[in-house]
Write a protein that holds these residues in place. Sequence first.
Motif, PDB file in Angstrom:
ATOM      1  N   HIS A 200       0.694  -1.255   0.089  1.00 37.09           N
ATOM      2  CA  HIS A 200      -0.065   0.080  -0.075  1.00 37.09           C
ATOM      3  C   HIS A 200       0.902   1.262   0.006  1.00 37.09           C
ATOM      4  N   GLY A 201       2.004   1.011   0.028  1.00 39.68           N
ATOM      5  CA  GLY A 201       3.041   2.347   0.251  1.00 39.68           C
ATOM      6  C   GLY A 201       2.783   3.272  -0.826  1.00 39.68           C
ATOM      7  N   ASP A 202       2.520   3.069  -2.102  1.00 40.68           N
ATOM      8  CA  ASP A 202       2.743   4.089  -3.325  1.00 40.68           C
ATOM      9  C   ASP A 202       1.458   5.102  -2.915  1.00 40.68           C
ATOM     10  N   THR A 203       0.120   4.187  -2.839  1.00 43.06           N
ATOM     11  CA  THR A 203      -0.906   5.160  -2.607  1.00 43.06           C
ATOM     12  C   THR A 203      -1.161   5.786  -1.339  1.00 43.06           C
ATOM     13  N   GLN A 204      -0.515   5.313  -0.399  1.00 42.08           N
ATOM     14  CA  GLN A 204      -0.523   6.103   0.926  1.00 42.08           C
ATOM     15  C   GLN A 204       0.482   7.202   0.815  1.00 42.08           C
ATOM     16  N   GLN A 205       1.572   6.856   0.105  1.00 44.86           N
ATOM     17  CA  GLN A 205       2.432   8.265  -0.038  1.00 44.86           C
ATOM     18  C   GLN A 205       1.816   9.111  -0.681  1.00 44.86           C
ATOM     19  N   GLU A 206       1.314   9.027  -1.935  1.00 41.25           N
ATOM     20  CA  GLU A 206       0.802   9.858  -2.858  1.00 41.25           C
ATOM     21  C   GLU A 206      -0.206  10.576  -2.049  1.00 41.25           C
ATOM     22  N   LEU A 207      -1.218  10.109  -1.266  1.00 48.81           N
ATOM     23  CA  LEU A 207      -2.144  10.825  -0.602  1.00 48.81           C
ATOM     24  C   LEU A 207      -1.645  11.651   0.556  1.00 48.81           C
ATOM     25  N   TYR A 208      -0.751  11.076   1.480  1.00 47.45           N
ATOM     26  CA  TYR A 208      -0.137  11.993   2.375  1.00 47.45           C
ATOM     27  C   TYR A 208       0.650  13.198   2.022  1.00 47.45           C
ATOM     28  N   VAL A 209       1.361  12.819   0.871  1.00 50.23           N
ATOM     29  CA  VAL A 209       2.380  13.945   0.525  1.00 50.23           C
ATOM     30  C   VAL A 209       1.712  15.045  -0.427  1.00 50.23           C
ATOM     31  N   LYS A 210       0.698  14.629  -1.176  1.00 50.06           N
ATOM     32  CA  LYS A 210       0.055  15.802  -2.005  1.00 50.06           C
ATOM     33  C   LYS A 210      -0.700  16.520  -0.731  1.00 50.06           C
ATOM     34  N   GLU A 211      -1.344  15.937   0.207  1.00 48.96           N
ATOM     35  CA  GLU A 211      -2.021  16.743   1.078  1.00 48.96           C
ATOM     36  C   GLU A 211      -1.007  17.992   1.906  1.00 48.96           C
ATOM     37  N   LEU A 212       0.225  17.298   2.067  1.00 51.34           N
ATOM     38  CA  LEU A 212       1.254  18.243   2.865  1.00 51.34           C
ATOM     39  C   LEU A 212       1.538  19.291   1.837  1.00 51.34           C
ATOM     40  N   LEU A 213       1.799  19.031   0.752  1.00 52.02           N
ATOM     41  CA  LEU A 213       2.110  20.049  -0.360  1.00 52.02           C
ATOM     42  C   LEU A 213       1.163  20.875  -0.446  1.00 52.02           C
ATOM     43  N   ALA A 214      -0.358  20.588  -0.255  1.00 50.15           N
ATOM     44  CA  ALA A 214      -1.460  21.422  -0.682  1.00 50.15           C
ATOM     45  C   ALA A 214      -1.565  22.345   0.647  1.00 50.15           C
ATOM     46  N   MET A 215      -1.138  21.929   1.890  1.00 47.98           N
ATOM     47  CA  MET A 215      -0.906  22.809   3.051  1.00 47.98           C
ATOM     48  C   MET A 215       0.179  23.789   2.887  1.00 47.98           C
ATOM     49  N   GLY A 216       1.139  23.742   1.728  1.00 50.33           N
ATOM     50  CA  GLY A 216       1.947  24.661   1.960  1.00 50.33           C
ATOM     51  C   GLY A 216       3.474  24.109   2.440  1.00 50.33           C
ATOM     52  N   GLN A 217       3.383  22.955   2.871  1.00 51.23           N
ATOM     53  CA  GLN A 217       4.634  22.514   3.397  1.00 51.23           C
ATOM     54  C   GLN A 217       5.793  22.027   2.179  1.00 51.23           C
ATOM     55  N   ARG A 218       6.772  21.888   2.733  1.00 52.71           N
ATOM     56  CA  ARG A 218       8.077  21.227   1.987  1.00 52.71           C
ATOM     57  C   ARG A 218       8.048  19.948   2.532  1.00 52.71           C
ATOM     58  N   VAL A 219       8.140  18.850   1.510  1.00 52.57           N
ATOM     59  CA  VAL A 219       8.371  17.350   1.846  1.00 52.57           C
ATOM     60  C   VAL A 219       9.444  16.887   1.178  1.00 52.57           C
ATOM     61  N   LEU A 220      10.182  16.330   1.969  1.00 53.29           N
ATOM     62  CA  LEU A 220      11.585  15.347   1.943  1.00 53.29           C
ATOM     63  C   LEU A 220      10.990  13.880   1.754  1.00 53.29           C
ATOM     64  N   VAL A 221      10.666  13.433   0.635  1.00 51.31           N
ATOM     65  CA  VAL A 221      10.292  11.927   0.824  1.00 51.31           C
ATOM     66  C   VAL A 221      11.376  10.925   0.687  1.00 51.31           C
ATOM     67  N   LEU A 222      11.544  10.088   1.534  1.00 46.98           N
ATOM     68  CA  LEU A 222      12.771   9.160   1.683  1.00 46.98           C
ATOM     69  C   LEU A 222      12.086   7.780   1.171  1.00 46.98           C
ATOM     70  N   THR A 223      12.467   7.338   0.137  1.00 52.04           N
ATOM     71  CA  THR A 223      11.867   6.107  -0.378  1.00 52.04           C
ATOM     72  C   THR A 223      12.871   5.013  -1.140  1.00 52.04           C
TER      73      THR A 223
END
Length: 191
Positions: A17-40
């Motif tokens: 489920h990692g890809d789906t979960q990552q996309e949902l959470y990271v897109k939401e964090l970006l929409a909130m104006g945050q910078r996101v560093l994804v380690l994958t």
Amino acid sequence: MKRNVIAYVEPPHWLGHGDTQQELYVKELLAMGQRVLVLTIFPQNTERWAAGLSAEEGSRLFIYKLKPNEGTWRNKLTKALCWPWTAGQIRLAEKASSWKVDVVLLAWFDGMTGLWQKLLAPPGLFFTYPWAGLYFIPSHLREDVPMSRRRRSRRRLLDYLAIHGGRCRGIGVLDEGVKAGLEKIGADTEV
């Protein structure tokens, strides 16, 4: 507005489920104006959905490929020493991105809570980042799950050590049936 840097850390092995979960959470964090560093471990999967981001959102996303150890004994050692290994990976990602991480989101907290993880490398000693985690299957916190009293007590103690021994800011659960048990363990931690 201060833009926090949130390190979204995936486990160093494949979860379906990692890809789906990552996309949902990271897109939401970006929409909130945050910078996101994804380690994958699979940056190409992140790059695939990130291609559809706006230029502004894309400028606030940095993708870092986790560097897993190769070989059986190294994988076991990485799992046992997951807190210092994860901290080391974050430091490498900070250096590569030139960003300073404000908080870490552990996408699979379950993998950080075993006996060896706490005895060999307790989080408070080796992991100095503020963090929050997603806890998927804390079955020892459900009274309706058959488990010996000794095992249940030991696993609750390990959770306590992780939550109170580090810089835990909160734990997310998918199973509301474990929320009360986790709140008892982390009395001052948001669940």
